[in-house]
Motif scaffolding. Sequence first.
Motif, short mmCIF file in Angstrom:
data_model
loop_
_atom_site.label_atom_id
_atom_site.label_comp_id
_atom_site.label_asym_id
_atom_site.label_seq_id
_atom_site.Cartn_x
_atom_site.Cartn_y
_atom_site.Cartn_z
N THR A 261 14.59 18.91 -7.01
CA THR A 261 14.44 18.61 -5.59
C THR A 261 13.04 19.00 -5.15
N ILE A 262 12.33 18.04 -4.56
CA ILE A 262 10.93 18.26 -4.19
C ILE A 262 10.77 18.06 -2.68
N ALA A 263 10.26 19.06 -2.00
CA ALA A 263 10.05 18.98 -0.55
C ALA A 263 9.00 17.93 -0.23
N ARG A 264 9.19 17.23 0.87
CA ARG A 264 8.23 16.19 1.27
C ARG A 264 6.83 16.77 1.43
N ALA A 265 6.75 18.00 1.90
CA ALA A 265 5.44 18.62 2.13
C ALA A 265 4.65 18.77 0.82
N GLU A 266 5.34 18.78 -0.32
CA GLU A 266 4.67 18.93 -1.61
C GLU A 266 4.19 17.60 -2.18
N ILE A 267 4.60 16.49 -1.56
CA ILE A 267 4.37 15.17 -2.14
C ILE A 267 3.15 14.49 -1.52
N ALA A 268 2.25 14.04 -2.38
CA ALA A 268 1.08 13.29 -1.92
C ALA A 268 1.34 11.79 -1.98
N GLU A 269 2.07 11.34 -3.00
CA GLU A 269 2.36 9.91 -3.16
C GLU A 269 3.71 9.75 -3.84
N LEU A 270 4.44 8.72 -3.41
CA LEU A 270 5.77 8.45 -3.96
C LEU A 270 5.87 6.97 -4.29
N VAL A 271 6.13 6.65 -5.56
CA VAL A 271 6.29 5.27 -6.01
C VAL A 271 7.67 5.14 -6.63
N THR A 272 8.53 4.28 -6.07
CA THR A 272 9.88 4.10 -6.58
C THR A 272 10.22 2.62 -6.68
N LEU A 273 11.23 2.31 -7.46
CA LEU A 273 11.70 0.94 -7.55
C LEU A 273 12.11 0.43 -6.17
N GLU A 274 12.82 1.27 -5.41
CA GLU A 274 13.32 0.85 -4.10
C GLU A 274 12.18 0.52 -3.14
N ARG A 275 11.12 1.33 -3.14
CA ARG A 275 9.99 1.07 -2.25
C ARG A 275 9.25 -0.20 -2.65
N SER A 276 9.08 -0.39 -3.96
CA SER A 276 8.39 -1.60 -4.43
C SER A 276 9.19 -2.84 -4.10
N LEU A 277 10.50 -2.77 -4.32
CA LEU A 277 11.36 -3.93 -4.06
C LEU A 277 11.43 -4.22 -2.57
N SER A 278 11.44 -3.20 -1.74
CA SER A 278 11.52 -3.39 -0.30
C SER A 278 10.35 -4.23 0.21
N GLY A 279 9.17 -4.01 -0.35
CA GLY A 279 8.00 -4.79 0.07
C GLY A 279 8.15 -6.26 -0.28
N VAL A 280 8.78 -6.56 -1.42
CA VAL A 280 9.00 -7.95 -1.81
C VAL A 280 10.06 -8.59 -0.92
N LEU A 281 11.10 -7.84 -0.60
CA LEU A 281 12.21 -8.39 0.17
C LEU A 281 11.85 -8.72 1.62
N GLU A 282 10.75 -8.17 2.09
CA GLU A 282 10.32 -8.46 3.46
C GLU A 282 9.80 -9.89 3.62
N ARG A 283 9.52 -10.56 2.50
CA ARG A 283 8.96 -11.91 2.56
C ARG A 283 10.07 -12.96 2.67
N ASP A 284 9.68 -14.13 3.10
CA ASP A 284 10.60 -15.27 3.17
C ASP A 284 10.63 -15.95 1.81
N LEU A 285 11.48 -15.46 0.93
CA LEU A 285 11.53 -15.97 -0.43
C LEU A 285 12.30 -17.28 -0.54
N GLN A 286 13.16 -17.56 0.42
CA GLN A 286 13.95 -18.79 0.36
C GLN A 286 13.10 -20.02 0.69
N SER A 287 12.09 -19.85 1.54
CA SER A 287 11.22 -20.97 1.90
C SER A 287 9.89 -20.95 1.15
N ALA A 288 9.71 -19.93 0.31
CA ALA A 288 8.42 -19.79 -0.39
C ALA A 288 8.19 -20.93 -1.37
N ASP A 289 6.93 -21.31 -1.56
CA ASP A 289 6.61 -22.34 -2.54
C ASP A 289 6.50 -21.70 -3.92
N ALA A 290 6.27 -22.53 -4.93
CA ALA A 290 6.24 -22.05 -6.31
C ALA A 290 5.15 -21.01 -6.54
#
Length: 419
Positions: A70-99
Amino acid sequence: RGRAARLPPPFSPYERGERLVHSLILGALLCVAFGGPDRVTLQDGKKLEGRVVCERKDAVVLKLERGERTIARAEIAELVTLERSLSGVLERDLQSADAAQLRAAAKECSAAGLDADARLLWLRTLLREPSDEQVIGALGAKRVKDAVVLPFGKRGLELSQLRAPQAKWSEAFELASTHFQLRTDLPLETALDALLGLERFHVRFYGWVGDPLGLYVFDERQLPELRLYARAADFPAPPVKGPRVWFAPLENVVHVDASSPVPMPDVVADLTRQMLFSALRRGAGPTAQLQPWIATGIAEALARSAPEQAGGAWRAPREAYKPHFTAAAASQLSFDALFQAAPGDFTNGARAGEYSACAYSLLHFFFEARDGALRQGLGRYIDEGAKGKLSLGALSECVGLTKDQIQAGWRAHVAQFAR
């Protein structure tokens, strides 16, 4: 002490005596998981790799090769996770996106370790641009004369077969994203849209209840599954006659009769129960418990924030759903009765709707009353309750209110939003 639904034990992994190759494959997968794919960079520059299994406002829990930290937020400089990376992709309109946009998103997912979601995006690209050689190569497809043939399980399917419903349930598509499995005999594009919706709901679910409940992400070896049936004849009969959506905990599967449109709130309610089940089992173990009024309240809150049909606008879960408050105001059910209620009280019988509306309003009280001051206390109670501390005294201690104060505060909250 309130009755609780006990979670069944998880399915066993490989049985003893499996071939050596299975053990080697599993060992390789575990090495990948523990070596990443998430990274925590501390303030002193030190980098830790593993799997961030829980994010709270004050700390994160990182699963390492041996145990968790368990790591306190105050100790963290940067956090990279699958969930954060995927969230950025999901914000886009993928159903209307072109190829081109889909190709870029697929490559971004691959670079982030989101291999399952990258494949889904390549599949979506193939439906847009079946002649694209890069897409064909990424999916391991082949050209056979004038057709593109894609391997799906033991079969090779042409584009026309991907775009059509499958002939029988035994030939259903089997797909996976980062957090879910899907099986369906509906057209592939419908399946891709369903998985996209599931992942977006995952973000909504954890965004609303993840922190106060201290929920873990799902165990990647035991992903929850959704099954969408194109024909009602293939839909397995639910325990209670009538519903076209039901959650089977022993399988960790939500079954949906998709032979005609199903109201989204019905699907969301059972998906929420499934996600609570999966998250609690990952965090607190296979014997984790959650009281029925809490599970029902959370399920109803998210279900009533959903649009009636897919594609509609969602409401914020914290927004009061007045029909439930009106029903709760007319009810004579006490807090004690809800606390002691059994699972069947919320799903079976003539008063199930009344019980569900009251559970929703009580959960809304704990989450939203007093500017959310009770949320963290309820979260502590749920965390302790998952390990067996389910008494009314434990709840009172966690939220700082007596039973009578909870009853009075809840009823005042109901009266406020029923007007």
